[in-house]
Design an enzyme around this catalytic site. Structure first.
Site, mmCIF file in Angstrom:
data_model
loop_
_atom_site.group_PDB
_atom_site.id
_atom_site.type_symbol
_atom_site.label_atom_id
_atom_site.label_comp_id
_atom_site.label_asym_id
_atom_site.label_seq_id
_atom_site.Cartn_x
_atom_site.Cartn_y
_atom_site.Cartn_z
ATOM 1 C CB SER A 22 1.022 13.159 9.053
ATOM 2 O OG SER A 22 2.051 12.218 10.184
ATOM 3 C CD GLU A 51 2.619 12.072 17.922
ATOM 4 O OE1 GLU A 51 2.620 11.603 16.570
ATOM 5 O OE2 GLU A 51 3.319 12.384 18.842
ATOM 6 C CD GLN A 66 14.259 -1.432 33.873
ATOM 7 O OE1 GLN A 66 14.577 -0.788 33.144
ATOM 8 N NE2 GLN A 66 15.118 -0.563 35.687
ATOM 9 C CD GLU A 94 -1.898 -0.099 8.599
ATOM 10 O OE1 GLU A 94 -2.854 0.135 8.737
ATOM 11 O OE2 GLU A 94 -0.613 -0.402 8.038
ATOM 12 C CG HIS A 153 13.755 -10.278 30.985
ATOM 13 N ND1 HIS A 153 12.114 -9.857 31.014
ATOM 14 C CD2 HIS A 153 13.846 -11.507 30.726
ATOM 15 C CE1 HIS A 153 11.053 -10.887 30.450
ATOM 16 N NE2 HIS A 153 12.993 -11.715 30.437
ATOM 17 C CG PHE A 164 -1.522 0.721 1.367
ATOM 18 C CD1 PHE A 164 -3.352 1.464 0.265
ATOM 19 C CD2 PHE A 164 -1.579 2.213 1.793
ATOM 20 C CE1 PHE A 164 -3.648 2.168 1.096
ATOM 21 C CE2 PHE A 164 -2.206 3.785 1.874
ATOM 22 C CZ PHE A 164 -3.751 2.979 1.260
ATOM 23 C CD GLU A 223 4.115 11.245 -2.279
ATOM 24 O OE1 GLU A 223 4.591 12.573 -2.794
ATOM 25 O OE2 GLU A 223 3.091 11.072 -3.438
ATOM 26 N N GLY A 243 19.135 -7.353 33.060
ATOM 27 C CA GLY A 243 20.437 -7.060 32.013
ATOM 28 C C GLY A 243 19.932 -8.504 31.384
HETATM 29 N N1 CAA Z 1 -13.212 7.869 5.664
HETATM 30 C C1 CAA Z 1 -13.720 8.810 4.510
HETATM 31 N N2 CAA Z 1 -13.405 9.663 3.660
HETATM 32 C C2 CAA Z 1 -12.441 10.480 4.936
HETATM 33 C C3 CAA Z 1 -12.129 9.946 5.695
HETATM 34 C C4 CAA Z 1 -12.861 9.044 6.007
HETATM 35 N N3 CAA Z 1 -11.982 7.500 7.699
HETATM 36 N N4 CAA Z 1 -11.212 10.634 6.559
HETATM 37 C C5 CAA Z 1 -11.132 11.925 5.675
HETATM 38 N N5 CAA Z 1 -12.394 11.979 4.482
HETATM 39 C C6 CAA Z 1 -12.363 12.581 3.393
HETATM 40 C C7 CAA Z 1 -12.632 14.129 4.317
HETATM 41 O O1 CAA Z 1 -14.399 13.940 4.615
HETATM 42 C C8 CAA Z 1 -12.895 15.058 3.134
HETATM 43 O O2 CAA Z 1 -13.767 15.011 1.868
HETATM 44 P P1 CAA Z 1 -14.558 16.340 1.600
HETATM 45 O O3 CAA Z 1 -13.735 17.203 1.737
HETATM 46 O O4 CAA Z 1 -15.657 15.710 1.103
HETATM 47 O O5 CAA Z 1 -15.515 15.947 3.508
HETATM 48 C C9 CAA Z 1 -11.302 14.942 2.919
HETATM 49 O O6 CAA Z 1 -10.865 13.487 3.059
HETATM 50 C C10 CAA Z 1 -9.919 15.161 3.401
HETATM 51 O O7 CAA Z 1 -10.269 15.655 4.971
HETATM 52 P P2 CAA Z 1 -9.007 16.415 5.984
HETATM 53 O O8 CAA Z 1 -10.074 18.022 5.630
HETATM 54 O O9 CAA Z 1 -9.795 15.778 7.568
HETATM 55 O O10 CAA Z 1 -7.692 15.787 6.091
HETATM 56 P P3 CAA Z 1 -6.507 16.107 6.555
HETATM 57 O O11 CAA Z 1 -5.859 16.531 5.203
HETATM 58 O O12 CAA Z 1 -7.008 16.923 7.584
HETATM 59 O O13 CAA Z 1 -6.243 14.580 6.674
HETATM 60 C C11 CAA Z 1 -6.288 13.061 8.119
HETATM 61 C C12 CAA Z 1 -7.143 14.141 7.774
HETATM 62 C C13 CAA Z 1 -7.098 11.796 9.302
HETATM 63 C C14 CAA Z 1 -4.729 14.166 8.721
HETATM 64 C C15 CAA Z 1 -5.392 12.059 7.423
HETATM 65 O O14 CAA Z 1 -4.556 13.082 6.191
HETATM 66 C C16 CAA Z 1 -4.354 10.939 7.496
HETATM 67 O O15 CAA Z 1 -5.055 9.765 8.315
HETATM 68 N N6 CAA Z 1 -3.327 11.077 8.083
HETATM 69 C C17 CAA Z 1 -2.144 10.175 8.001
HETATM 70 C C18 CAA Z 1 -2.037 9.139 6.486
HETATM 71 C C19 CAA Z 1 -1.409 7.850 7.000
HETATM 72 O O16 CAA Z 1 -1.808 7.068 8.265
HETATM 73 N N7 CAA Z 1 -0.192 7.146 6.000
HETATM 74 C C20 CAA Z 1 0.165 5.720 7.135
HETATM 75 C C21 CAA Z 1 0.729 5.489 5.715
HETATM 76 S S1 CAA Z 1 0.359 3.638 5.178
HETATM 77 C C22 CAA Z 1 1.578 2.939 5.703
HETATM 78 O O17 CAA Z 1 2.263 3.689 7.443
HETATM 79 C C23 CAA Z 1 1.237 1.376 5.380
HETATM 80 C C24 CAA Z 1 2.061 0.790 5.552
HETATM 81 O O18 CAA Z 1 3.901 0.472 4.559
HETATM 82 C C25 CAA Z 1 2.498 -0.277 6.744
#
Ligand code: CAA
Length: 380
Positions: free
Chosen positions: A132, A367, A336, A363, A338, A123, A127, A340
């Site tokens: 975040s 924060e 802790q 994921e 355990h 997935f 970038e 050493g």
């Molecule tokens: N379901 C559906 N839509 C959603 C949603 C959800 N759970 N959460 C937000 N949205 C929609 C909102 O409704 C909004 O849509 P509209 O404008 O049409 O209303 C749109 O998305 C934008 O939402 P926000 O204004 O809330 O967006 P934001 O820029 O403030 O960001 C955030 C919200 C929660 C911070 C989000 O950017 C986020 O979750 N960031 C973290 C990303 C992440 O988890 N990255 C990890 C990478 S993947 C990984 O780690 C996999 C791996 O390899 C293990």
């Protein structure tokens, strides 16, 4: 919420526990030290039906519920979080994303081998400058008629080199901001797709994490997931379920460390008695057990909501933030207890402590989970 497990739940939990203790445990220190991907172990997980656990059997999956997934993830993660992250990404990000939003053709072509565990998926959202802040995607996918031209770089991609199928999030129309983002199914052998070097990590060292580079990769139009502009919503919805998997992973890391600490405290003697009999140790174990139980309940609540078709965005964020913080606290205390011995590799707890850290980062960091929770509370 019904807290009684069914016979099937207990069977799955026991099968996962058996596999973890009898197959994964033997090589886990070596894989961590040498950063070796658990290739054979993933094949065996697939034969147990744990790589596409929740996928409909008509697409090659096991048709299990999310509660079963949490139980299995906990057991696998108690022993080897490098293996469980591969399992989690494949199940809840890749398979779920394609099964829920893909076309029938996409399901037949990609979901079936993914769910059977014949191939692995990745997935790709993060970038170099958008982890975040997921709306700030710099990777572009320009519409060229019957294909999209994909350009950009993705970072920290789990299963980066072992995957065959990649779900890639990219900006198609920058003026539309998050509504101009799309998700695509990209195949490993598409021209212009290059896999960067493997990251040398603090924890989950058996899993392979890479950056990925796309230069003029032609992605067929039929590989877009959902309607034009659905990509951001796709990523958010998919991650919401993915967080249940990572919460269960954190829970497993914590409970694995707790079980080792409890066992050690009953064997090790100091000042004339087993250290468990010193309040300094037994109170630590009491706190660990309490926090683990609370984390488990949050994981099961999120899973139950998902299984019962209710909104689980807040619950999965709560489960993830809490379980990952418990994982950090419990593993640190397990070292802790355990003394050493906890600082050397043979006793496993130092690895669990290193593995715990990533659960607060991927994921969505702790924060980010607090942003999701606090926004949801405001809507009450
Ligand atoms: N379901 C559906 N839509 C959603 C949603 C959800 N759970 N959460 C937000 N949205 C929609 C909102 O409704 C909004 O849509 P509209 O404008 O049409 O209303 C749109 O998305 C934008 O939402 P926000 O204004 O809330 O967006 P934001 O820029 O403030 O960001 C955030 C919200 C929660 C911070 C989000 O950017 C986020 O979750 N960031 C973290 C990303 C992440 O988890 N990255 C990890 C990478 S993947 C990984 O780690 C996999 C791996 O390899 C293990």
């Amino acid at each position: 919420m019904n807290l009684d497990f069914t016979e099937e739940h207990l069977m799955i939990r026991d099968a996962a526990r058996d596999f973890a203790q009898n197959t994964l445990l033997a090589g886990v220190i070596h894989r961590d030290e040498t950063q070796s991907f658990p290739k054979e172990e993933i094949k065996q997980l697939a034969s147990l039906g744990l790589m596409g656990m929740m996928v409909d059997p008509k697409y090659g999956g096991s048709g299990m519920d999310t509660i079963s997934y949490v139980l299995a993830m906990e057991e696998i993660s108690k022993v080897d979080a490098s293996t469980s992250v591969v399992m989690s990404v494949n199940n809840s990000l890749v398979c779920w994303g394609i099964e829920t939003f893909g076309t029938e053709e996409q399901k037949k072509k990609y979901l079936v081998p993914l769910a059977k565990g014949e191939i692995i998926g990745a997935f790709c959202l993060s970038e170099p400058e958008a982890g975040s802040d997921a709306t700030s995607q710099k990777t572009t996918a320009i519409d060229r008629g019957d294909y999209y031209l994909l350009n950009g770089t993705k970072n920290w991609i789990t299963n980066g080199s072992t995957a065959s199928v990649y779900l890639v999030i990219a900006q198609t129309n920058i003026d539309k901001k998050h509504k101009g983002i799309n998700a695509f199914i990209v195949e490993k052998d598409m021209d212009g797709f290059v896999i960067g070097p493997k990251e040398n990590k603090l924890g989950i060292r058996g899993s392979d994490t890479h950056s990925l580079m796309f230069t003029d990769v032609k992605v067929p139009k039929e590989n877009r997931i959902g309607e034009d502009g659905f990509g951001f919503s796709f990523a958010m919805k998919t991650l919401s379920g993915g967080r249940i998997g990572i919460a269960a992973q954190a829970l497993g890391i914590a409970s694995g460390a707790y079980e080792l600490a409890l066992k050690y405290s009953k064997e090790r003697k100091a000042f004339g008695k087993e250290i468990y009999n010193h309040q300094a140790i037994s109170f630590k174990l009491a706190d660990m057990a309490t926090e683990i139980d609370a984390a488990r309940l949050l994981c099961l609540k999120a899973a139950w909501l998902k299984d019962n078709h209710q909104n689980y965005d807040r619950a999965s964020a709560m489960a993830k933030v809490y379980a990952s913080e418990v994982a950090m606290r419990v593993t640190t205390e397990a070292v802790q207890v355990h003394g050493g011995y906890g600082f050397v590799k043979e006793y496993h707890v130092e690895r669990l402590m290193r593995d715990a850290k990533i659960t607060q980062i991927y994921e969505g960091t702790s924060e980010i989970q607090r942003i999701v929770i606090s926004r949801s509370i405001l809507k009450d």
